[in-house]
Each structure stands twice: as structure tokens, then as C-alpha cells.
Motif scaffolding. Structure first.
Motif, PDB file in Angstrom:
ATOM      1  N   GLU A 121      34.269 -23.534  14.649  1.00 16.61           N
ATOM      2  CA  GLU A 121      34.056 -22.614  13.531  1.00 16.61           C
ATOM      3  C   GLU A 121      33.107 -23.197  12.500  1.00 16.61           C
ATOM      4  OE1 GLU A 121      36.780 -20.078  10.374  1.00 16.61           O
ATOM      5  OE2 GLU A 121      37.618 -20.652  12.324  1.00 16.61           O
ATOM      6  N   ILE A 122      33.218 -24.490  12.230  1.00 12.86           N
ATOM      7  CA  ILE A 122      32.289 -25.127  11.286  1.00 12.86           C
ATOM      8  C   ILE A 122      30.879 -25.128  11.859  1.00 12.86           C
ATOM      9  CG2 ILE A 122      31.661 -27.305  10.190  1.00 12.86           C
ATOM     10  CD1 ILE A 122      34.627 -27.869   9.810  1.00 12.86           C
ATOM     11  N   ALA A 123      30.750 -25.444  13.156  1.00 12.82           N
ATOM     12  CA  ALA A 123      29.420 -25.457  13.781  1.00 12.82           C
ATOM     13  C   ALA A 123      28.787 -24.077  13.760  1.00 12.82           C
ATOM     14  CB  ALA A 123      29.516 -25.976  15.214  1.00 12.82           C
ATOM     15  N   SER A 124      29.604 -23.028  13.842  1.00 16.03           N
ATOM     16  CA  SER A 124      29.076 -21.657  13.879  1.00 16.03           C
ATOM     17  C   SER A 124      28.555 -21.199  12.520  1.00 16.03           C
ATOM     18  CB  SER A 124      30.158 -20.695  14.369  1.00 16.03           C
ATOM     19  OG  SER A 124      31.204 -20.573  13.419  1.00 16.03           O
ATOM     20  N   ILE A 125      28.903 -21.915  11.449  1.00 13.97           N
ATOM     21  CA  ILE A 125      28.401 -21.546  10.114  1.00 13.97           C
ATOM     22  C   ILE A 125      26.875 -21.584  10.086  1.00 13.97           C
ATOM     23  CG2 ILE A 125      28.330 -22.245   7.683  1.00 13.97           C
ATOM     24  CD1 ILE A 125      31.169 -23.304   8.018  1.00 13.97           C
ATOM     25  N   ARG A 126      26.305 -22.430  10.917  1.00 17.60           N
ATOM     26  CA  ARG A 126      24.847 -22.622  10.933  1.00 17.60           C
ATOM     27  C   ARG A 126      24.095 -21.296  11.066  1.00 17.60           C
ATOM     28  NH1 ARG A 126      21.654 -26.431  15.319  1.00 17.60           N
ATOM     29  NH2 ARG A 126      19.528 -26.001  14.579  1.00 17.60           N
ATOM     30  N   ASN A 127      24.569 -20.417  11.930  1.00 21.81           N
ATOM     31  CA  ASN A 127      23.870 -19.168  12.190  1.00 21.81           C
ATOM     32  C   ASN A 127      24.605 -17.949  11.645  1.00 21.81           C
ATOM     33  OD1 ASN A 127      21.752 -20.433  13.750  1.00 21.81           O
ATOM     34  ND2 ASN A 127      23.271 -20.711  15.366  1.00 21.81           N
ATOM     35  N   SER A 128      25.629 -18.172  10.829  1.00 23.26           N
ATOM     36  CA  SER A 128      26.395 -17.060  10.282  1.00 23.26           C
ATOM     37  C   SER A 128      25.675 -16.452   9.085  1.00 23.26           C
ATOM     38  CB  SER A 128      27.791 -17.528   9.859  1.00 23.26           C
ATOM     39  OG  SER A 128      28.500 -18.056  10.965  1.00 23.26           O
ATOM     40  N   MET A 129      25.930 -15.155   8.845  1.00 22.09           N
ATOM     41  CA  MET A 129      25.381 -14.476   7.681  1.00 22.09           C
ATOM     42  C   MET A 129      26.308 -14.762   6.494  1.00 22.09           C
ATOM     43  SD  MET A 129      22.633 -12.948   8.782  1.00 22.09           S
ATOM     44  CE  MET A 129      22.394 -14.381   9.838  1.00 22.09           C
ATOM     45  N   VAL A 130      25.976 -15.786   5.724  1.00 16.15           N
ATOM     46  CA  VAL A 130      26.892 -16.260   4.678  1.00 16.15           C
ATOM     47  C   VAL A 130      26.331 -16.068   3.270  1.00 16.15           C
ATOM     48  CG1 VAL A 130      28.069 -17.918   6.152  1.00 16.15           C
ATOM     49  CG2 VAL A 130      25.963 -18.595   4.988  1.00 16.15           C
ATOM     50  N   MET A 131      25.144 -15.468   3.147  1.00 17.73           N
ATOM     51  CA  MET A 131      24.539 -15.158   1.858  1.00 17.73           C
ATOM     52  C   MET A 131      24.376 -16.383   0.959  1.00 17.73           C
ATOM     53  SD  MET A 131      23.459 -12.240   2.090  1.00 17.73           S
ATOM     54  CE  MET A 131      22.722 -12.309   0.471  1.00 17.73           C
ATOM     55  N   ILE A 132      23.250 -17.060   1.135  1.00 16.62           N
ATOM     56  CA  ILE A 132      22.902 -18.198   0.287  1.00 16.62           C
ATOM     57  C   ILE A 132      21.892 -17.693  -0.726  1.00 16.62           C
ATOM     58  CG2 ILE A 132      22.110 -20.581   0.267  1.00 16.62           C
ATOM     59  CD1 ILE A 132      22.565 -20.496   3.348  1.00 16.62           C
ATOM     60  N   GLY A 133      22.386 -17.117  -1.805  1.00 17.28           N
ATOM     61  CA  GLY A 133      21.479 -16.473  -2.751  1.00 17.28           C
ATOM     62  C   GLY A 133      20.850 -15.259  -2.101  1.00 17.28           C
TER      63      GLY A 133
END
Length: 622
Positions: free
Chosen positions: A524-536
Motif C-alpha cells: 500500500e505504501i509503494a502504491s502511493i507513488r502512482n496514486s491520485m493524492v492531490m499534491i497541491g
């Protein structure tokens, strides 16, 4: 008949005129390399003739000439051209300054590939992928920790580099303000001398050259215009405000601020109003410091804050091989110690503001479900409230995307538990704090009941940070805002560094223990790389890195292109002014020869008149 000695007087005037012309030409030659010097010319006119009433007849001339006289010594200057050069000069220095500093900014992003933030972050994600395959490997856990340390060090180094440029800009701004004040005072003092000289009937050419040179130098620093209220009062304006009026000069002061990294702002000395500069070196320095560098640091802070928050969110839910859970992987430093985020912003000893970074709704949502509700959400924006409507036919994903596409300084996404998350971004206005949600309101029931963020709908149930205990309006869980500039202090948690078995790879069982071979948390942590997480404004980390380098490169290219264009324009204008006002040695030497021959002829004329008078006085009747 005319006076017998009139010829001597006529010759004397001619000698004086030619002598003055030769002296002026010599003055031009001696100042050929003097900065700002304008070549001068002697204006001569015929002297008033003798009026002879007794000889006024058609066949006899009625006036007898009396030679020449010096009317004035003037500068060869085109005032319209000077005004254009002054106006255009501030644009040249503006783009030159931006080009110089963007070369430095580009060097910050042009890191060697093996030590760049992007490369270290890629290695960090890869280490989590490897750990998910070998969750029982201590070496894989150590690799995660080591690469995380390399990543945090590279982030801190980028912040230090950008912050260092900001400090350099701040120092240049302070030095430039002193220069502007000094030039203003000198121009005012010269104005006073020029008025005094003109009152005596003189043309103070050298003083006016000095003033024009100072105005040229001032125009490189700030955007100035010049005019004259009357023939004597010379005025200089900056951005529509009077800077110099005759012998009086206004100055600027630097005032320390608590916002914008405690950088000083510029105010007028007499009114204490904020000063504004649209171009020139000072305008470029202020824009670079308060907009460009601030934006780059904010972008880095946004990436860092979201990165740390997302990794910690999963890691806290996971469990390590030593059965430790609820542990942050990266350290986070809250801005306030009060659990409700209360803060005394005005310094009167009473908490008056709530510094909250994140809301997490209590209800589980499906992004494909239609909301079946209508209303308008209101969020704090760059310069006021931003309204985001939603409709019954919208899906959860539609509403989230509409929030993110708005100009509000709040972004949204669904977390690992499918709960709606609202996060504060950095603030465009330096007077507003970064990573603080300032206002959230819903006229309907999407945030209030559906997502479980607010306790109620309408303005009376809105969340507003400008009060203590604003969290009482929330149904959601919340997290307080971080200390300013998280990219400066981001680090791996000491508990994780001290025991790599604390690195969470899986999720605890119902009995709160780690299950052998469980790598779900690592995945799950590794998948953050390509997740749509809205960085600004960016939707993923990869998008952030691509845009950050592209933006800097494009702005640097823009600065270089405009600088070359302005240099070409200014070179043409300066060449044109030099062709009018500059000293040409060959031309001056030719003039000296001409004036010398005229002087010799006048001297010969005086000699002839002297001989004639000698004949009349001493020899007549002998």
C-alpha cells in the motif's frame, strides 16, 4: 558717423565668441569618456546693430552691424528619447535580474541524477516494493530506512538551496533600497543647484548631465518616469507616486514581518504605506523573493507534507515484525501543542485561531456512487471564498474532482478507508498561514451528513479558523497544522531508525499481532507513488516532479528570451542617443580648426582696425 572705435569692439566680440567655442570644444574632448556627458555647443547670434536715423534712405543701409555675441551654451539632447530610455531601462534590468537568478534556480533542480530528490524517491518506492516481496527480511527493512534517510537529506538540501537564494534576494533588496534612497537624495540636491544656477541666468549643463545620469541609474533599479511641473521643477515618479519633487526627495524603509519567512517589506518612509514596483531591478528582486522562490519552497513543502502524511497514515495502521503498531514512519512537528489546534495569532495572550491541516470524514464512500444531493460548498481561496456546487447526478468522484479543479486552497481525495479527506494547501497570500484550512461550508448535506465532515449545513454550522475551538463544528477527525517549512526538518522517526523491525510491512491481526509473511502495508505504501493524492495542483508525485522541473525551465527560458530582446532594444536606443549627444573626437577637432581660423581672422581684423586708428590718431596731418 559711427564711432571710430566700434571696429575694435566688434573684433573683441568675435575673438571672445571664437575663444569660447574653442574652449567648449576642448571641454567636449576632455569629457569624451565621461559617463553620462552630453556634448555642448555655443549658440551665437548677431549683436544688436546701430540704428542710424539720419541715413534712412532707399540707397543707403539704415543699420550698421556690430558683430556677434554668445547667446548660450547648450547640450545636444533629445528629451523625448531620454524619456523613452528611462521607461525602457527598467524593463531591461527587470529581465536581466530574473535571468541571473533563474540560472541559479535551475542549478538547484539540475542535481546529479544519482542524488536528486526524484531519484531518491524512486529508490524509496522501490525499496517498499522489495520489502513487500520479502516482508521477513531485515536487510529489506534496513534498505527502506536507509533510502528514506537519503530521500529526506536530499529534500532538506533542496530546501536549503532555495532558501539560500531567498536570503540572497533579501540581501539584494535591502542594498537596492539603500541605492534608490541615495539616488533620490542626490537628484533632489542637484535640482536645488540647477534652480540656483538658472536664477543667475546660467545654463548648468554639467549639473543637468549629472542629474540625467542619476535618473538613468535610478530607472535601472525601479520603474520611474520624469516630468516638469514648470520650467524649473523637475519631478520623478515611481509607480504613480512622487519620489522627487524639486529639492525634496521621499525615501523608502524596510519593515520586518512575521509572515513570508520574516523577510522585510518596503514601505514609504513618510506615509508607511506599502510600496509597489512593477519593474526594474527592485521589482524583479521582490517578485523573485515573494513569488517565485516562495512558490518553489511552497511546492516543495506541499510535496513533503503530503508525502509524509500519506506514508505515516498507512504506517500507523500497519505493524512491524516486533509487533509495534501506531508508529509514524516520518517525524511530524505540529505547529501548536493544543489538541484542538488553538493558537494565539494576534499575541494578546488568548487563543483566537484554529490551525488545522486535515479533515477526515467519518463515512465510507464509493467513488462511483451518485450523491443524490444538491448544494454549494464554500472553501477559502486565494483572494476570498470559492464556491463549488454539486448536483444529484454527480458521483463522488465528480464532486472530488470539482473541488480539486477549483481555485480553493483546499484539496480532496478518498483515503485508504474510502473516507473523504480535505487538506489545506499552501496559501498564495503571504498573510495567510500555509497548510491551514481557513473556511469550509456546505449549503446542503454532502459534507454535513453524507461524508461526515461537518456537523451541520448552512453558514451557522460552517468551519472557520478565525476562532478558538473551531473544530467543534466538525464531525470529522482532524490533524493540526505542521511547523512552517516541513521540507526543512523532514526526517525518519528515531524509533524506526533505532529498530528497523519497527518498519510496518503488514496489518495487525484481530489479536493485534503481526502475521508472518504479510506485506500488505508495504504494498500500500509503494502504491502511493502512482496514486491520485492531490499534491497541491498536481494529482500525483510523478506529476509534481515533472511539473516542477518544467516550470523552472520555462520561466528561465522566458527570462533569457526577454532579456535578449530588451538588450537589443536598449542598445538601439543608446546608439541613437550617442549619435546625438555623444562626443565625436574627429568632429570636435574639425570644429577647433574652424574656430581657430575664425579667431585668427578676427585677430587680423583687430590689427587692421588698430593700424587705421593709429594712422588717424598719430599720423594724420604730419
Amino acid at each position: 558717423m559711427a564711432n571710430s572705435f566700434a571696429g575694435i569692439e566688434l573684433g573683441k566680440r568675435s575673438l571672445m565668441a571664437h575663444s569660447t567655442q574653442i574652449t567648449t570644444a576642448g571641454h567636449n574632448i576632455s569629457n569624451a569618456d565621461t559617463e553620462g556627458y552630453t556634448r555642448q555647443r555655443v549658440n551665437v547670434k548677431t549683436f544688436d546693430p546701430i540704428y542710424r536715423p539720419d541715413l534712412e534712405r532707399a540707397e543707403t543701409p539704415g543699420q550698421i552691424g556690430q558683430g556677434t555675441s554668445i547667446e548660450s551654451i547648450t547640450r545636444l539632447r533629445d528629451e523625448l528619447l531620454d524619456q523613452r530610455i528611462v521607461a525602457q531601462g527598467s524593463q531591461e534590468s527587470y529581465w536581466s535580474t530574473r535571468e541571473k537568478y533563474y540560472t541559479m534556480i535551475e542549478q538547484v533542480y539540475n542535481e546529479p541524477n544519482e542524488v536528486s530528490v526524484r531519484t531518491n524517491m524512486d529508490k524509496f518506492w522501490t525499496s517498499w516494493q522489495e520489502l513487500s516481496v520479502y516482508p521477513e527480511s531485515k536487510a529489506a527493512r534496513q534498505a527502506v530506512v536507509t533510502r528514506a534517510e537519503s530521500l529526506t537529506e536530499s529534500i532538506q538540501q533542496r530546501y536549503k538551496s532555495l532558501s539560500g537564494i531567498g536570503e540572497l534576494l533579501n540581501g539584494d533588496i535591502e542594498a537596492t533600497v539603500k541605492q534608490v534612497n541615495e539616488y533620490s537624495k542626490q537628484i533632489a540636491a542637484i535640482n536645488s543647484e540647477i534652480v540656483r544656477s538658472k536664477a543667475m541666468g546660467d545654463n548648468p549643463n554639467d549639473l543637468m548631465d549629472r542629474r540625467d545620469l542619476l535618473v538613468d541609474k535610478l530607472s535601472q533599479l525601479v520603474n520611474v518616469t520624469t516630468d516638469r511641473r514648470d520650467s524649473d521643477e523637475f519631478m520623478v515618479h515611481v509607480d504613480g507616486q512622487v519620489l522627487v519633487q524639486g529639492s525634496k526627495a521621499r525615501t523608502f524603509d524596510l519593515v520586518a514581518t512575521t509572515d513570508n519567512n520574516a523577510y522585510s517589506k518596503i514601505v514609504w518612509n513618510d506615509t508607511e504605506n506599502d510600496a509597489h514596483f512593477s519593474s526594474g531591478t527592485l521589482g524583479a528582486l521582490l517578485e523573485l523573493r515573494d513569488s517565485d522562490i516562495r512558490s518553489e519552497i511552497q511546492s516543495l513543502n506541499t510535496m513533503t507534507m503530503n508525502f509524509v502524511d500519506l506514508v505515516n497514515d498507512v504506517h500507523r495502521a500497519g505493524i512491524g515484525a516486533n509487533n509495534v503498531s501506531g508508529l509514524d514512519f516520518f517525524t511530524q512537528h505540529p505547529f501548536v501543542t493544543d489538541v484542538n489546534g488553538n493558537y494565539d495569532r494576534n499575541g494578546d495572550g488568548t487563543a483566537d485561531t484554529s490551525y488545522i491541516f486535515r479533515f477526515t470524514g467519518t463515512n465510507t464512500l464509493n467513488p462511483q456512487d451518485k450523491v443524490g444531493l444538491e448544494g454549494v460548498m464554500t472553501f477559502s481561496g486565494k483572494s476570498g471564498a470559492v464556491n463549488v456546487p454539486y448536483y444529484a447526478t454527480d458521483t463522488i468522484a465528480d464532486v472530488v474532482n470539482r473541488i480539486n479543479d477549483s481555485d480553493g486552497e483546499v484539496k480532496a481525495y478518498l483515503d485508504r478507508n474510502s473516507h473523504l479527506v480535505l487538506k489545506a494547501t499552501t496559501a498564495q497570500n503571504a498573510e495567510n498561514p500555509d497548510f491551514v484550512i481557513r473556511h469550509v461550508e456546505d449549503s446542503g448535506l454532502f459534507l454535513a451528513g453524507y461524508a461526515g465532515v461537518l456537523r451541520g449545513s448552512g453558514a451557522e454550522n460552517a468551519y472557520d479558523f478565525a476562532q478558538a475551538d473551531a473544530v467543534n463544528a466538525l464531525q470529522a477527525q482532524f490533524a493540526v497544522a505542521p511547523v512552517l517549512n516541513p521540507s526543512a526538518y523532514v526526517a525518519v522517526n528515531e524509533a524506526v531508525r533505532g529498530d528497523v523491525l519497527s518498519v510496518a510491512t503488514g496489518f495487525p491481526t484481530g489479536r493485534g499481532l503481526a502475521m508472518s509473511g504479510d506485506g500488505r502495508a508495504a504494498v500500500e505504501i509503494a502504491s502511493i507513488r502512482n496514486s491520485m493524492v492531490m499534491i497541491g495542483k498536481d494529482r500525483s508525485f510523478d506529476e509534481y516532479f515533472a511539473n516542477s522541473v518544467t516550470n523552472v525551465g520555462l520561466k528561465g527560458e522566458q527570462a533569457e528570451t526577454n532579456m535578449l530582446s530588451q538588450n537589443a532594444i536598449m542598445n538601439d536606443l543608446r546608439d541613437l542617443r550617442d549619435s546625438i549627444s555623444g562626443v565625436n573626437i574627429d568632429e570636435e577637432l574639425a570644429d577647433i580648426i574652424k574656430f581657430q581660423h575664425g579667431y585668427n581672422a578676427a585677430a587680423k581684423f583687430v590689427t587692421v582696425i588698430d593700424e587705421m586708428l593709429d594712422t588717424v590718431i598719430n599720423r594724420l596731418g604730419v
